[in-house]
Design a protein around this motif. Structure first.
Motif, mmCIF file in Angstrom:
data_model
loop_
_atom_site.group_PDB
_atom_site.id
_atom_site.type_symbol
_atom_site.label_atom_id
_atom_site.label_comp_id
_atom_site.label_asym_id
_atom_site.label_seq_id
_atom_site.Cartn_x
_atom_site.Cartn_y
_atom_site.Cartn_z
ATOM 1 N N ASP A 32 0.831 -1.202 0.000
ATOM 2 C CA ASP A 32 0.000 0.000 0.000
ATOM 3 C C ASP A 32 0.870 1.258 0.000
ATOM 4 O O ASP A 32 0.534 2.262 -0.652
ATOM 5 N N ALA A 33 1.973 1.213 0.724
ATOM 6 C CA ALA A 33 2.878 2.364 0.776
ATOM 7 C C ALA A 33 3.559 2.608 -0.563
ATOM 8 O O ALA A 33 3.930 3.749 -0.882
ATOM 9 N N ALA A 34 3.741 1.547 -1.355
ATOM 10 C CA ALA A 34 4.412 1.679 -2.647
ATOM 11 C C ALA A 34 3.438 1.915 -3.801
ATOM 12 O O ALA A 34 3.884 2.214 -4.915
ATOM 13 N N GLU A 35 2.154 1.807 -3.554
ATOM 14 C CA GLU A 35 1.165 1.950 -4.622
ATOM 15 C C GLU A 35 1.287 3.316 -5.307
ATOM 16 O O GLU A 35 1.300 4.364 -4.667
ATOM 17 N N GLY A 36 1.388 3.278 -6.646
ATOM 18 C CA GLY A 36 1.428 4.507 -7.423
ATOM 19 C C GLY A 36 2.790 5.134 -7.593
ATOM 20 O O GLY A 36 2.932 6.157 -8.282
ATOM 21 N N VAL A 37 3.811 4.538 -7.005
ATOM 22 C CA VAL A 37 5.170 5.079 -7.125
ATOM 23 C C VAL A 37 5.659 4.941 -8.577
ATOM 24 O O VAL A 37 5.359 3.964 -9.260
ATOM 25 N N HIS A 38 6.436 5.933 -9.040
ATOM 26 C CA HIS A 38 6.956 5.950 -10.403
ATOM 27 C C HIS A 38 8.475 5.790 -10.413
ATOM 28 O O HIS A 38 9.165 6.253 -9.503
ATOM 29 N N SER A 39 8.997 5.182 -11.463
ATOM 30 C CA SER A 39 10.444 5.116 -11.662
ATOM 31 C C SER A 39 10.727 4.707 -13.105
ATOM 32 O O SER A 39 9.876 4.853 -13.993
ATOM 33 N N PHE A 40 11.942 4.196 -13.328
ATOM 34 C CA PHE A 40 12.376 3.709 -14.632
ATOM 35 C C PHE A 40 13.079 2.369 -14.453
ATOM 36 O O PHE A 40 13.696 2.114 -13.419
ATOM 37 N N TYR A 41 13.018 1.523 -15.481
ATOM 38 C CA TYR A 41 13.887 0.340 -15.493
ATOM 39 C C TYR A 41 14.058 -0.182 -16.913
ATOM 40 O O TYR A 41 13.455 0.336 -17.853
ATOM 41 N N TRP A 42 14.886 -1.220 -17.051
ATOM 42 C CA TRP A 42 15.283 -1.695 -18.371
ATOM 43 C C TRP A 42 15.123 -3.207 -18.532
ATOM 44 O O TRP A 42 15.154 -3.709 -19.640
ATOM 45 N N ILE A 43 14.953 -3.938 -17.415
ATOM 46 C CA ILE A 43 14.653 -5.366 -17.518
ATOM 47 C C ILE A 43 13.364 -5.660 -16.770
ATOM 48 O O ILE A 43 12.979 -4.928 -15.855
ATOM 49 N N TYR A 44 12.704 -6.734 -17.186
ATOM 50 C CA TYR A 44 11.420 -7.095 -16.587
ATOM 51 C C TYR A 44 11.576 -7.472 -15.114
ATOM 52 O O TYR A 44 12.587 -8.047 -14.700
ATOM 53 N N ASP A 45 10.543 -7.148 -14.352
ATOM 54 C CA ASP A 45 10.478 -7.501 -12.933
ATOM 55 C C ASP A 45 10.075 -8.968 -12.825
ATOM 56 O O ASP A 45 8.912 -9.325 -13.025
ATOM 57 N N VAL A 46 11.033 -9.830 -12.500
ATOM 58 C CA VAL A 46 10.760 -11.268 -12.474
ATOM 59 C C VAL A 46 10.025 -11.705 -11.219
ATOM 60 O O VAL A 46 9.629 -12.872 -11.106
ATOM 61 N N SER A 47 9.825 -10.788 -10.267
ATOM 62 C CA SER A 47 9.026 -11.136 -9.096
ATOM 63 C C SER A 47 7.542 -11.223 -9.442
ATOM 64 O O SER A 47 6.748 -11.771 -8.688
ATOM 65 N N SER A 48 7.182 -10.675 -10.589
ATOM 66 C CA SER A 48 5.807 -10.702 -11.070
ATOM 67 C C SER A 48 5.669 -11.735 -12.190
ATOM 68 O O SER A 48 6.619 -11.971 -12.951
ATOM 69 N N THR A 49 4.492 -12.315 -12.310
ATOM 70 C CA THR A 49 4.218 -13.267 -13.399
ATOM 71 C C THR A 49 3.586 -12.571 -14.603
ATOM 72 O O THR A 49 3.209 -13.233 -15.573
ATOM 73 N N ASP A 50 3.500 -11.249 -14.565
ATOM 74 C CA ASP A 50 2.809 -10.510 -15.616
ATOM 75 C C ASP A 50 3.432 -10.686 -16.994
ATOM 76 O O ASP A 50 2.755 -10.513 -18.013
ATOM 77 N N HIS A 51 4.719 -11.023 -17.040
ATOM 78 C CA HIS A 51 5.422 -11.058 -18.316
ATOM 79 C C HIS A 51 5.918 -12.459 -18.666
ATOM 80 O O HIS A 51 6.857 -12.623 -19.454
ATOM 81 N N ASP A 52 5.300 -13.452 -18.095
ATOM 82 C CA ASP A 52 5.752 -14.829 -18.305
ATOM 83 C C ASP A 52 5.539 -15.318 -19.731
ATOM 84 O O ASP A 52 6.087 -16.356 -20.115
ATOM 85 N N GLN A 53 4.779 -14.589 -20.521
ATOM 86 C CA GLN A 53 4.617 -14.976 -21.913
ATOM 87 C C GLN A 53 5.784 -14.515 -22.779
ATOM 88 O O GLN A 53 5.924 -14.949 -23.927
ATOM 89 N N VAL A 54 6.644 -13.659 -22.259
ATOM 90 C CA VAL A 54 7.799 -13.164 -23.019
ATOM 91 C C VAL A 54 8.824 -14.289 -23.117
ATOM 92 O O VAL A 54 9.229 -14.858 -22.099
#
Length: 412
Positions: free
Chosen positions: A285-307
């Motif tokens: 909840d404390a991190a919700e909506g935070v912005h940043s930049f990155y260049w590799i996929y976040d592997v802690s999430s399964t959102d990109h497992d089709q890549v």
């Protein structure tokens, strides 16, 4: 087309001294024309890092190198296949220990180069020594502007794997000016090269606009907490929070802001975006909506497992589940940087340290298994950073979501 490199297994390589080309002694170059740390069959790299945090980074890199070695080594640009010998030493994120480790790697173990050194303070502690010894420092994990401003005096640095601070801050300022043209900005920053450089870059980028910095709070890397700084920033009435803090200080600051019910639009440093180790401990909840930049996929999430590349990573990590998990974002970073090193070795056309630097400085449109769609790694002789494109991202519902990639203009 995405560049797919082999994945592999093992834990950290044992420390080993390596002599290069026949007849090698302790001088920098032998009669055969090769430099210390390389033979016709091996090439030796070393690094120094905080084992308690970044250990999986070195473990994953070593695993990749070992599988490549088992398949016969990396086929290099000079026509020879060499096995990669990789030594990682623990420095506890203490620059003084980094200095001792790097001296040992260079003077006793005769590494060919230092690869993926972790952190700005550690990098700046050893870069002058490495320049004196003519030992390359390739793919260090820092984006400090000091690498660019002192490149003539420190020409051994190439391919840093964080965005240049000035460029990242300029892109962040564009977002703020677009979305908060009359915003009131509060800034948290570390009192060091990275933090002070970030603040200066932000002031320059916002100068003359309707967006104003109304509060600034610094902290020392040795301080136990930044809670009081966050309280002061919250009391400023700012509706934008630019958080240049690193690692655990981001965790503390997000958590404290949430406890205070201070809900500014928040932007954090790209080097402190790890979901597992930075955001989750603060509370999602404390991190919700935070912005940043990155260049590799976040592997802690399964959102990109089709890549396909993410699938390659998952298979690699699953084969070595005893060493690290497929959701380990720190290990994924080490895997990514190791792939960049392999790409450089594949086009390295000689056996000198100058040849390595030339190759690392001439990576063009390289992608890795985990690079976000649209991100490429590109380097040049006059710009010592490998991150020249990155994706703006926002943390929502427990994971990072990416927007269209931004690319650095060569004219900057």
């Amino acid at each position: 087309m995405k560049r797919i490199l082999a994945a592999g297994v093992t834990a950290l390589c044992a420390t080993a001294a390596l002599t290069a080309c026949s007849g090698r002694d302790d001088t920098a170059t032998a009669a055969g024309g090769c430099d210390l740390g390389i033979t016709d069959t091996e090439i030796h790299f070393g690094t120094s890092l905080v084992q308690s945090i970044a250990g999986p980074q070195a473990t994953a890199a070593s695993a990749l190198f070992d599988e490549i070695n088992a398949a016969g080594g990396v086929a290099m640009g000079d026509g020879k296949s060499r096995k990669i010998v990789y030594t990682a030493l623990d420095d506890g994120y203490d620059p003084a220990r980094t200095v001792g480790n790097v001296r040992s790697l260079v003077e006793q173990q005769h590494v060919f180069a230092i690869q993926n050194l972790i952190g700005t303070a550690s990098t700046l502690a050893v870069v002058d020594y490495l320049a004196q010894k003519n030992v390359p420092l390739v793919f260090p994990m820092t984006g400090t502007d000091e690498l660019l401003t002192t490149l003539d005096e420190r020409p051994v640095v190439a391919g840093a794997v964080n965005p240049q601070t000035g460029w990242e801050v300029a892109e962040r300022a564009k977002q703020i000016l677009r979305d908060h043209p009359q915003g009131k900005v509060a800034v948290l920053y570390s009192n060091d090269s990275l933090g002070n450089g970030s603040l200066d870059a932000l002031k320059s980028a916002l100068d003359g606009s309707g967006t104003q910095i109304v509060a600034e709070q610094s902290y020392e890397q040795t301080t136990p907490s930044v809670d009081s700084q966050v309280v002061n920033l919250a009391n400023s009435g700012a509706d934008v929070f630019v958080n240049f803090a690193t690692a655990g200080f981001v965790t503390q600051s997000l958590k404290k802001a949430h406890e205070l019910s201070w809900k500014p639009e928040t932007y954090i440093y790209s080097g402190a975006t790890d979901t597992n180790f930075v955001l989750a401990p603060a509370g999602l909840d404390a991190a919700e909506g935070v912005h940043s930049f990155y260049w590799i996929y976040d592997v802690s999430s399964t959102d990109h497992d089709q890549v396909p590349g993410v699938q390659e990573w998952r298979a690699f990590a699953d084969r070595h589940a005893g060493a690290f998990k497929s959701s380990d974002t720190i290990a994924a970073t080490g895997y990514n940087t190791a792939q960049l090193l392999v790409a450089a070795l594949e086009q390295m056309k000689g056996c000198t340290r100058a040849d390595l630097l030339d190759s690392v400085r001439n990576l063009h449109a390289v992608t890795t298994d985990l690079s976000i769609d649209g991100v490429t790694f590109d380097t040049s002789a006059d710009y010592p950073y490998a991150i020249t494109s990155m994706a703006p991202m926002t943390f929502r519902d427990g994971s990072w979501h990416y927007d269209a990639v931004v690319t650095r203009s060569a004219e900057r």
